[in-house]
Design a protein around this motif. Structure first.
Motif, PDB file in Angstrom:
ATOM      1  N   HIS A 192       1.238   7.421   6.991  1.00  0.00           N
ATOM      2  CA  HIS A 192       0.254   6.285   7.191  1.00  0.00           C
ATOM      3  C   HIS A 192       0.657   4.886   7.395  1.00  0.00           C
ATOM      4  O   HIS A 192       0.148   3.935   8.185  1.00  0.00           O
ATOM      5  CB  HIS A 192      -0.603   6.334   5.904  1.00  0.00           C
ATOM      6  CG  HIS A 192      -1.847   5.212   5.894  1.00  0.00           C
ATOM      7  ND1 HIS A 192      -2.796   5.507   6.971  1.00  0.00           N
ATOM      8  CD2 HIS A 192      -2.086   4.418   5.443  1.00  0.00           C
ATOM      9  CE1 HIS A 192      -3.791   4.594   6.812  1.00  0.00           C
ATOM     10  NE2 HIS A 192      -3.592   3.726   5.697  1.00  0.00           N
ATOM     11  N   THR A 212       0.697  -1.113   0.019  1.00  0.00           N
ATOM     12  CA  THR A 212      -0.037  -0.003   0.017  1.00  0.00           C
ATOM     13  C   THR A 212       0.830   1.271  -0.109  1.00  0.00           C
ATOM     14  O   THR A 212       0.604   2.258  -0.868  1.00  0.00           O
ATOM     15  CB  THR A 212      -1.067   0.088   1.327  1.00  0.00           C
ATOM     16  OG1 THR A 212      -1.835  -1.051   1.178  1.00  0.00           O
ATOM     17  CG2 THR A 212      -1.599   1.106   1.408  1.00  0.00           C
ATOM     18  N   PRO A 253      -5.646   2.805  11.697  1.00  0.00           N
ATOM     19  CA  PRO A 253      -6.281   4.272  11.359  1.00  0.00           C
ATOM     20  C   PRO A 253      -6.773   4.394   9.884  1.00  0.00           C
ATOM     21  O   PRO A 253      -6.328   3.564   9.133  1.00  0.00           O
ATOM     22  CB  PRO A 253      -4.877   5.012  11.599  1.00  0.00           C
ATOM     23  CG  PRO A 253      -3.705   4.079  11.250  1.00  0.00           C
ATOM     24  CD  PRO A 253      -4.172   2.547  11.640  1.00  0.00           C
ATOM     25  N   GLY A 254      -7.313   5.305   9.729  1.00  0.00           N
ATOM     26  CA  GLY A 254      -7.988   5.789   8.607  1.00  0.00           C
ATOM     27  C   GLY A 254      -6.828   6.773   7.827  1.00  0.00           C
ATOM     28  O   GLY A 254      -5.877   6.911   8.499  1.00  0.00           O
ATOM     29  N   THR A 255      -7.120   7.016   6.616  1.00  0.00           N
ATOM     30  CA  THR A 255      -6.108   7.808   5.621  1.00  0.00           C
ATOM     31  C   THR A 255      -7.045   9.172   5.389  1.00  0.00           C
ATOM     32  O   THR A 255      -7.922   8.975   5.024  1.00  0.00           O
ATOM     33  CB  THR A 255      -5.305   7.213   4.977  1.00  0.00           C
ATOM     34  OG1 THR A 255      -4.532   8.175   4.239  1.00  0.00           O
ATOM     35  CG2 THR A 255      -6.193   6.772   3.762  1.00  0.00           C
ATOM     36  N   VAL A 308      -0.023   2.588  10.801  1.00  0.00           N
ATOM     37  CA  VAL A 308      -0.710   1.130  10.443  1.00  0.00           C
ATOM     38  C   VAL A 308       0.463   0.046  11.189  1.00  0.00           C
ATOM     39  O   VAL A 308       0.145  -0.718  11.887  1.00  0.00           O
ATOM     40  CB  VAL A 308      -0.888   0.811   8.765  1.00  0.00           C
ATOM     41  CG1 VAL A 308      -1.023  -0.664   8.709  1.00  0.00           C
ATOM     42  CG2 VAL A 308      -1.888   1.719   8.505  1.00  0.00           C
TER      43      VAL A 308
END
Length: 121
Positions: free
Chosen positions: A80, A28, A95-97, A84
């Motif tokens: 991010h 990712t 967590p979201g981004t 993560v």
């Protein structure tokens, strides 16, 4: 059929992460870095190619917008990836981004500027 458990305990007694999750996190991160590189290349290309078309004002704004988005995406990708990784190691929710909305709005603005530049040329 359930997948076999890959995690286990390390020599110091701490539980190790399943390597598949850490590799997915890296993939990712690399996808975001490829996006940043594409934005960087786009900004450089606009700067180099738009000048002869006498859209220098728009070309400069579009080029700088692409370069700033490339910087934001690259830094956000690292942040991010790290968040993560820490969350997985501590067993916390992932967590979201903010990268997706930032990139979407940024690309929409650059596209609007490009359309305006083409219409005014």
């Amino acid at each position: 059929m359930a997948l076999p458990e890959v995690g286990g305990e390390s020599e110091d007694g701490e539980e190790e992460l399943d390597y598949r999750f850490t590799l997915a996190n890296e993939r990712t991160f690399l996808a975001w870095i490829r996006t940043a590189l594409g934005l960087l290349a786009g900004g450089v290309a606009v700067h180099a190619l738009v000048q002869p078309l006498r859209l220098a004002g728009f070309g400069g704004v579009i080029a700088v917008s692409c370069l700033m988005m490339a910087l934001a995406v690259a830094l956000g990708a690292f942040r991010h990836w790290r968040q993560v990784d820490v969350a997985m190691r501590l067993g916390r929710p992932l967590p979201g981004t903010i990268l997706v909305p930032v990139l979407s709005v940024g690309v929409a603005l650059v596209a609007a500027l490009a359309c305006l530049a083409v219409l005014l040329s």
